[in-house]
Design an enzyme around this catalytic site. Structure first.
Site, PDB file in Angstrom:
ATOM      1  N   VAL A  11       0.997  -1.425  -0.034  1.00 42.99           N
ATOM      2  CA  VAL A  11       0.048  -0.233   0.007  1.00 42.99           C
ATOM      3  C   VAL A  11       0.888   1.260  -0.123  1.00 42.99           C
ATOM      4  O   VAL A  11       0.550   2.200  -0.853  1.00 42.99           O
ATOM      5  CB  VAL A  11      -0.902   0.140   1.239  1.00 42.99           C
ATOM      6  CG1 VAL A  11      -1.577   1.400   1.315  1.00 42.99           C
ATOM      7  CG2 VAL A  11      -1.916  -1.303   1.150  1.00 42.99           C
ATOM      8  N   GLU A 158      -4.625  -5.901  -5.224  1.00 42.19           N
ATOM      9  CA  GLU A 158      -3.461  -6.124  -5.668  1.00 42.19           C
ATOM     10  C   GLU A 158      -3.786  -6.752  -7.412  1.00 42.19           C
ATOM     11  O   GLU A 158      -4.646  -7.036  -7.460  1.00 42.19           O
ATOM     12  CB  GLU A 158      -3.042  -7.237  -4.905  1.00 42.19           C
ATOM     13  CG  GLU A 158      -2.509  -6.743  -3.436  1.00 42.19           C
ATOM     14  CD  GLU A 158      -1.597  -7.687  -2.826  1.00 42.19           C
ATOM     15  OE1 GLU A 158      -1.263  -8.841  -3.199  1.00 42.19           O
ATOM     16  OE2 GLU A 158      -1.617  -7.596  -1.767  1.00 42.19           O
ATOM     17  N   PHE A 255     -17.529  -9.861  -7.992  1.00 41.92           N
ATOM     18  CA  PHE A 255     -17.073 -10.623  -6.880  1.00 41.92           C
ATOM     19  C   PHE A 255     -18.384 -11.619  -6.579  1.00 41.92           C
ATOM     20  O   PHE A 255     -18.707 -11.898  -5.458  1.00 41.92           O
ATOM     21  CB  PHE A 255     -17.212  -9.539  -5.782  1.00 41.92           C
ATOM     22  CG  PHE A 255     -15.783  -9.190  -5.463  1.00 41.92           C
ATOM     23  CD1 PHE A 255     -15.210  -8.227  -6.508  1.00 41.92           C
ATOM     24  CD2 PHE A 255     -14.856  -9.702  -4.614  1.00 41.92           C
ATOM     25  CE1 PHE A 255     -13.919  -8.074  -6.495  1.00 41.92           C
ATOM     26  CE2 PHE A 255     -13.611  -9.383  -4.529  1.00 41.92           C
ATOM     27  CZ  PHE A 255     -13.121  -8.287  -5.542  1.00 41.92           C
ATOM     28  N   CYS A 266      -5.762  -9.570   2.779  1.00 39.42           N
ATOM     29  CA  CYS A 266      -6.953  -8.766   3.492  1.00 39.42           C
ATOM     30  C   CYS A 266      -7.949  -9.342   3.711  1.00 39.42           C
ATOM     31  O   CYS A 266      -8.496  -9.079   5.194  1.00 39.42           O
ATOM     32  CB  CYS A 266      -7.212  -7.478   2.633  1.00 39.42           C
ATOM     33  SG  CYS A 266      -5.911  -6.344   2.169  1.00 39.42           S
TER      34      CYS A 266
HETATM   35  N1  LIG Z   1      -2.093  -5.266   0.449  1.00 39.10           N
HETATM   36  C1  LIG Z   1      -3.049  -4.628   0.103  1.00 39.10           C
HETATM   37  O1  LIG Z   1      -3.645  -4.928  -0.917  1.00 39.10           O
HETATM   38  C2  LIG Z   1      -3.852  -3.721   0.996  1.00 39.10           C
HETATM   39  C3  LIG Z   1      -4.920  -2.984   0.447  1.00 39.10           C
HETATM   40  C4  LIG Z   1      -5.419  -1.934   1.352  1.00 39.10           C
HETATM   41  C5  LIG Z   1      -5.386  -2.108   2.498  1.00 39.10           C
HETATM   42  N2  LIG Z   1      -4.265  -2.504   2.928  1.00 39.10           N
HETATM   43  C6  LIG Z   1      -3.927  -2.567   4.384  1.00 39.10           C
HETATM   44  O2  LIG Z   1      -2.624  -1.596   4.787  1.00 39.10           O
HETATM   45  C7  LIG Z   1      -1.909  -2.083   5.652  1.00 39.10           C
HETATM   46  C8  LIG Z   1      -0.288  -2.154   5.011  1.00 39.10           C
HETATM   47  O3  LIG Z   1      -0.365  -3.378   4.012  1.00 39.10           O
HETATM   48  P1  LIG Z   1       0.783  -3.787   3.242  1.00 39.10           P
HETATM   49  O4  LIG Z   1       0.153  -5.168   2.431  1.00 39.10           O
HETATM   50  O5  LIG Z   1       1.355  -2.778   2.464  1.00 39.10           O
HETATM   51  O6  LIG Z   1       1.539  -4.210   4.355  1.00 39.10           O
HETATM   52  P2  LIG Z   1       3.135  -5.014   4.105  1.00 39.10           P
HETATM   53  O7  LIG Z   1       3.275  -5.891   5.399  1.00 39.10           O
HETATM   54  O8  LIG Z   1       3.464  -5.296   2.669  1.00 39.10           O
HETATM   55  O9  LIG Z   1       3.951  -3.602   4.376  1.00 39.10           O
HETATM   56  C9  LIG Z   1       4.040  -3.178   5.692  1.00 39.10           C
HETATM   57  C10 LIG Z   1       5.904  -2.281   5.695  1.00 39.10           C
HETATM   58  O10 LIG Z   1       5.745  -1.553   6.815  1.00 39.10           O
HETATM   59  C11 LIG Z   1       7.058  -1.498   7.330  1.00 39.10           C
HETATM   60  N3  LIG Z   1       7.088  -1.170   8.561  1.00 39.10           N
HETATM   61  C12 LIG Z   1       6.720  -1.601   9.861  1.00 39.10           C
HETATM   62  N4  LIG Z   1       6.874  -0.731  11.029  1.00 39.10           N
HETATM   63  C13 LIG Z   1       7.564   0.249  10.421  1.00 39.10           C
HETATM   64  C14 LIG Z   1       7.877   1.518  11.134  1.00 39.10           C
HETATM   65  N5  LIG Z   1       7.757   1.635  12.304  1.00 39.10           N
HETATM   66  N6  LIG Z   1       8.103   2.578  10.388  1.00 39.10           N
HETATM   67  C15 LIG Z   1       8.470   2.047   8.742  1.00 39.10           C
HETATM   68  N7  LIG Z   1       8.136   1.363   8.423  1.00 39.10           N
HETATM   69  C16 LIG Z   1       7.371   0.140   8.918  1.00 39.10           C
HETATM   70  C17 LIG Z   1       7.358  -2.965   6.964  1.00 39.10           C
HETATM   71  O11 LIG Z   1       8.807  -2.983   7.088  1.00 39.10           O
HETATM   72  C18 LIG Z   1       6.862  -3.141   5.649  1.00 39.10           C
HETATM   73  O12 LIG Z   1       7.672  -2.937   4.570  1.00 39.10           O
HETATM   74  C19 LIG Z   1      -2.388  -3.074   6.258  1.00 39.10           C
HETATM   75  O13 LIG Z   1      -3.228  -2.675   7.344  1.00 39.10           O
HETATM   76  C20 LIG Z   1      -3.427  -3.618   5.219  1.00 39.10           C
HETATM   77  O14 LIG Z   1      -4.409  -4.369   5.995  1.00 39.10           O
HETATM   78  C21 LIG Z   1      -3.571  -3.516   2.394  1.00 39.10           C
HETATM   79  O1  LIG Z   2     -15.534 -13.224  -7.339  1.00 34.64           O
HETATM   80  C1  LIG Z   2     -14.659 -13.472  -6.819  1.00 34.64           C
HETATM   81  C2  LIG Z   2     -13.514 -12.339  -6.530  1.00 34.64           C
HETATM   82  C3  LIG Z   2     -12.621 -12.691  -5.595  1.00 34.64           C
HETATM   83  N1  LIG Z   2     -12.364 -13.701  -5.210  1.00 34.64           N
HETATM   84  C4  LIG Z   2     -11.025 -14.159  -4.267  1.00 34.64           C
HETATM   85  O2  LIG Z   2     -11.144 -13.077  -3.516  1.00 34.64           O
HETATM   86  C5  LIG Z   2      -9.715 -13.009  -2.830  1.00 34.64           C
HETATM   87  C6  LIG Z   2      -9.297 -11.320  -2.944  1.00 34.64           C
HETATM   88  O3  LIG Z   2      -9.489 -10.905  -4.134  1.00 34.64           O
HETATM   89  P1  LIG Z   2      -9.465  -9.292  -4.604  1.00 34.64           P
HETATM   90  O4  LIG Z   2     -10.407  -8.655  -3.787  1.00 34.64           O
HETATM   91  O5  LIG Z   2      -9.483  -9.105  -5.673  1.00 34.64           O
HETATM   92  O6  LIG Z   2      -7.879  -8.961  -3.810  1.00 34.64           O
HETATM   93  P2  LIG Z   2      -7.389  -8.203  -3.000  1.00 34.64           P
HETATM   94  O7  LIG Z   2      -5.903  -7.380  -3.503  1.00 34.64           O
HETATM   95  O8  LIG Z   2      -6.992  -8.866  -1.541  1.00 34.64           O
HETATM   96  O9  LIG Z   2      -8.297  -6.948  -2.577  1.00 34.64           O
HETATM   97  C7  LIG Z   2      -9.120  -6.820  -1.620  1.00 34.64           C
HETATM   98  O10 LIG Z   2      -8.282  -6.444  -0.475  1.00 34.64           O
HETATM   99  C8  LIG Z   2      -7.912  -5.195  -0.507  1.00 34.64           C
HETATM  100  C9  LIG Z   2      -7.121  -4.923   1.040  1.00 34.64           C
HETATM  101  O11 LIG Z   2      -8.023  -4.504   2.008  1.00 34.64           O
HETATM  102  C10 LIG Z   2      -8.946  -4.137  -0.717  1.00 34.64           C
HETATM  103  O12 LIG Z   2      -8.065  -2.863  -0.501  1.00 34.64           O
HETATM  104  C11 LIG Z   2      -9.661  -4.473  -1.934  1.00 34.64           C
HETATM  105  O13 LIG Z   2     -10.592  -3.426  -2.181  1.00 34.64           O
HETATM  106  C12 LIG Z   2     -10.152  -5.706  -1.765  1.00 34.64           C
HETATM  107  O14 LIG Z   2     -10.774  -6.127  -3.050  1.00 34.64           O
HETATM  108  C13 LIG Z   2      -8.772 -13.808  -3.986  1.00 34.64           C
HETATM  109  O15 LIG Z   2      -8.321 -14.986  -3.318  1.00 34.64           O
HETATM  110  C14 LIG Z   2      -9.836 -13.951  -5.220  1.00 34.64           C
HETATM  111  O16 LIG Z   2      -9.312 -15.163  -5.691  1.00 34.64           O
HETATM  112  C15 LIG Z   2     -13.164 -15.106  -5.560  1.00 34.64           C
HETATM  113  O17 LIG Z   2     -12.920 -15.926  -4.940  1.00 34.64           O
HETATM  114  N2  LIG Z   2     -14.270 -14.602  -6.163  1.00 34.64           N
END
Ligand SMILES: NC(=O)c1ccc[n+]([C@@H]2O[C@H](COP(=O)([O-])OP(=O)(O)OC[C@H]3O[C@@H](n4cnc5c(N)ncnc54)[C@H](O)[C@@H]3O)[C@@H](O)[C@H]2O)c1
Ligand SMILES: O=c1ccn([C@@H]2O[C@H](COP(=O)(O)OP(=O)(O)O[C@H]3O[C@H](CO)[C@@H](O)[C@H](O)[C@H]3O)[C@@H](O)[C@H]2O)c(=O)[nH]1
Length: 437
Positions: A11, A158, A255, A266
């Site tokens: 993120v 992602e 979805f 997530c």
């Molecule tokens: N991955 C997604 O698709 C996604 C989407 C929406 C929201 N989120 C949320 O966003 C947040 C981050 O997710 P992510 O997947 O990017 O996490 P991640 O684990 O990939 O990355 C987190 C990063 O934070 C760093 N970190 C930890 N402590 C730190 C500190 N004190 N100072 C500076 N850096 C520090 C770590 O080294 C790591 O690089 C989570 O709460 C997640 O639920 C994730």
């Molecule tokens: O119809 C569907 C759609 C998705 N999936 C599964 O659901 C999971 C999550 O998919 P997706 O939501 O596309 O991926 P993420 O990157 O995990 O995104 C979700 O999680 C993120 C982290 O919170 C949010 O920001 C996004 O809005 C939310 O879609 C995967 O295993 C997919 O295979 C299904 O099985 N059926």
């Protein structure tokens, strides 16, 4: 405007790069020295389509900088986003240690007003804890400096992260002051030209919106998986049912895909955390408990189909797996259904030959060489007793079935994502199992 993004994970890196692309000056901060050193050299730690070019472009333009030292930029920035991880604690609740560590670092070092925005997914009440952590550090220093906190949860997916961030359905911002609202409006203004909505609300509602959105999407998936399993018993086709219900505007067609369960960093984590928040408040989240239960069972479904086919005797069977990532267009394997499947196959005495277009390195990092890694889809199926489709990568959609049939020991295909046509598979001479059809 200058901003800092703390936490350069999925993120943080996408968010920081997209803000830079819109002209903001961004400092991306992470405690992981190796990650930052690599990023300075232009080496990107994740696979995300389009991200590498965008990072390089903004780095060269000087708008995107990487550092391990937050204090280096704290005096320069008006807004600081905290995008660190919030992994599940032992009881499923979100672990806030990284979020609060960032808050304390800010409190220990800030010299002027700053808006601290939590972008990580955090339970309701976290903004208050962040405020308290900053204030405690200021009190220890004996200084009075004004600051604001806000909540700006991230909804990117992602694999489609850049377009999700650049053209979001909406941006949700929880604020407690006009100053915070004004700063966030200014920051998001370039995106507003694209005609999307920034929805301002109170902070607890913004924090809750993120969990409710993910929980709703996870519910749709588990609901469809439940319907699929029933379809299979009573002789209906879940793909037809999906089309039938998805054409209703009130339901919508996204979805609704049945499969082998949702994974990723997530949905599993956030569903657990919301159940836990409710539990702490003496409210049982009955629907979400069922959503989780259905999902856990769904991840074993393909294995049970294989077991049934071979009457429980899987010892020594050679199994090909197509797809390791939790979904296409990413190398992320957090909570991937492939991990559950592989564990079960190995425990049953199978030999696994897996192929994934981008997640092999990540798989090696996680599970090492307990499975074999094939160089392409055809290499994976050589002498295989079954082929299991786990991730619906585009390159798996139109393989040469005649070549595959010649290579396999048994022409058995188990499709966990329903991407093949039943009739065509049978015409090609395969025994074909899928989900809910
Ligand atoms: N991955 C997604 O698709 C996604 C989407 C929406 C929201 N989120 C949320 O966003 C947040 C981050 O997710 P992510 O997947 O990017 O996490 P991640 O684990 O990939 O990355 C987190 C990063 O934070 C760093 N970190 C930890 N402590 C730190 C500190 N004190 N100072 C500076 N850096 C520090 C770590 O080294 C790591 O690089 C989570 O709460 C997640 O639920 C994730
Ligand atoms: O119809 C569907 C759609 C998705 N999936 C599964 O659901 C999971 C999550 O998919 P997706 O939501 O596309 O991926 P993420 O990157 O995990 O995104 C979700 O999680 C993120 C982290 O919170 C949010 O920001 C996004 O809005 C939310 O879609 C995967 O295993 C997919 O295979 C299904 O099985 N059926």
């Amino acid at each position: 405007m200058k901003i800092a993004i703390v936490g350069t994970g999925y993120v943080g890196l996408v968010t920081g790069t997209c803000f830079a692309e819109m002209g903001t000056e961004v400092f991306c901060v992470d405690v992981n020295t190796e990650k930052i050193e690599n990023l300075k050299k232009g080496i990107i730690p994740i696979y995300e389509p389009g991200l590498e070019d965008m990072v390089h472009r903004n780095q060269q333009a000087g708008r995107l900088q990487f550092t391990t030292d937050l204090t280096e930029c704290l005096d320069e920035v008006e807004v600081l986003f905290s995008a660190v991880g919030t992994p599940p604690d032992e009881d499923g609740s979100a672990d806030l240690k990284y979020v609060l560590e960032v808050a304390r670092t800010v409190g220990r070092n800030m010299k002027k007003h700053i808006l601290v925005v939590t972008k990580s997914t955090v339970p309701v009440g976290t903004a208050k804890k962040v405020r308290r952590a900053i204030q405690e550090e200021l009190d220890k220093r004996g200084v009075e400096i004004e600051f604001d906190v806000a909540s700006n949860p991230e909804f990117l997916k992602e694999g489609a992260a850049i377009s999700d961030f650049m053209s979001p359905d909406r941006v949700v911002v929880g604020v407690e002051s006009e100053r915070a609202e004004e700063l966030m409006t200014r920051l998001y203004r370039p995106f507003l030209l694209n005609n999307f909505r920034v929805i301002f609300m109170d902070v607890p509602s913004a924090e809750m919106t993120k969990y409710a959105a993910n929980a709703m999407l996870a519910t749709r998936i588990s609901f469809m998986n439940d319907i699929a399993n029933l379809c299979e018993i009573i002789g209906a086709d879940v793909n037809m049912v999906r089309k039938g219900i998805g054409s209703d505007n009130r339901i919508g067609n996204r979805f609704l895909y049945a499969g082998i369960g949702y994974g990723g960093s997530c949905f599993p984590k956030d569903v657990k955390a919301l159940i836990n928040t409710a539990k702490q408040n003496n409210y049982p989240m009955r629907i979400l408990q069922a959503v989780e239960e259905v999902n856990d069972e769904q991840k074993s479904l393909l294995f049970h189909k294989l077991e049934k086919h071979f009457n429980g005797d899987l010892k020594g069977k050679r199994i090909a797996i197509w797809g390791l990532a939790f979904k296409p267009e990413t190398d992320d394997m957090r909570e991937a259904p492939s991990l559950v499947l592989i564990e079960k196959l190995l425990a049953a005495g199978c030999e696994v030959y897996a192929y994934d277009p981008v997640a092999v390195e990540e798989s090696k990092r996680r599970i090492g060489d307990v499975i074999h890694y094939a160089k392409d889809i055809y290499d994976a199926v050589v002498d295989a007793d079954a082929l299991m489709l786990v991730t619906e990568w585009k390159e798996f959609r139109m393989p040469s079935w005649s070549a595959i049939k010649k290579l396999m020991a048994t022409p058995l295909v188990l499709d966990g994502r329903n991407i093949y046509d039943i009739k065509e598979m049978e015409e090609n001479g395969f025994i074909y199992h899928c989900i809910g059809r």
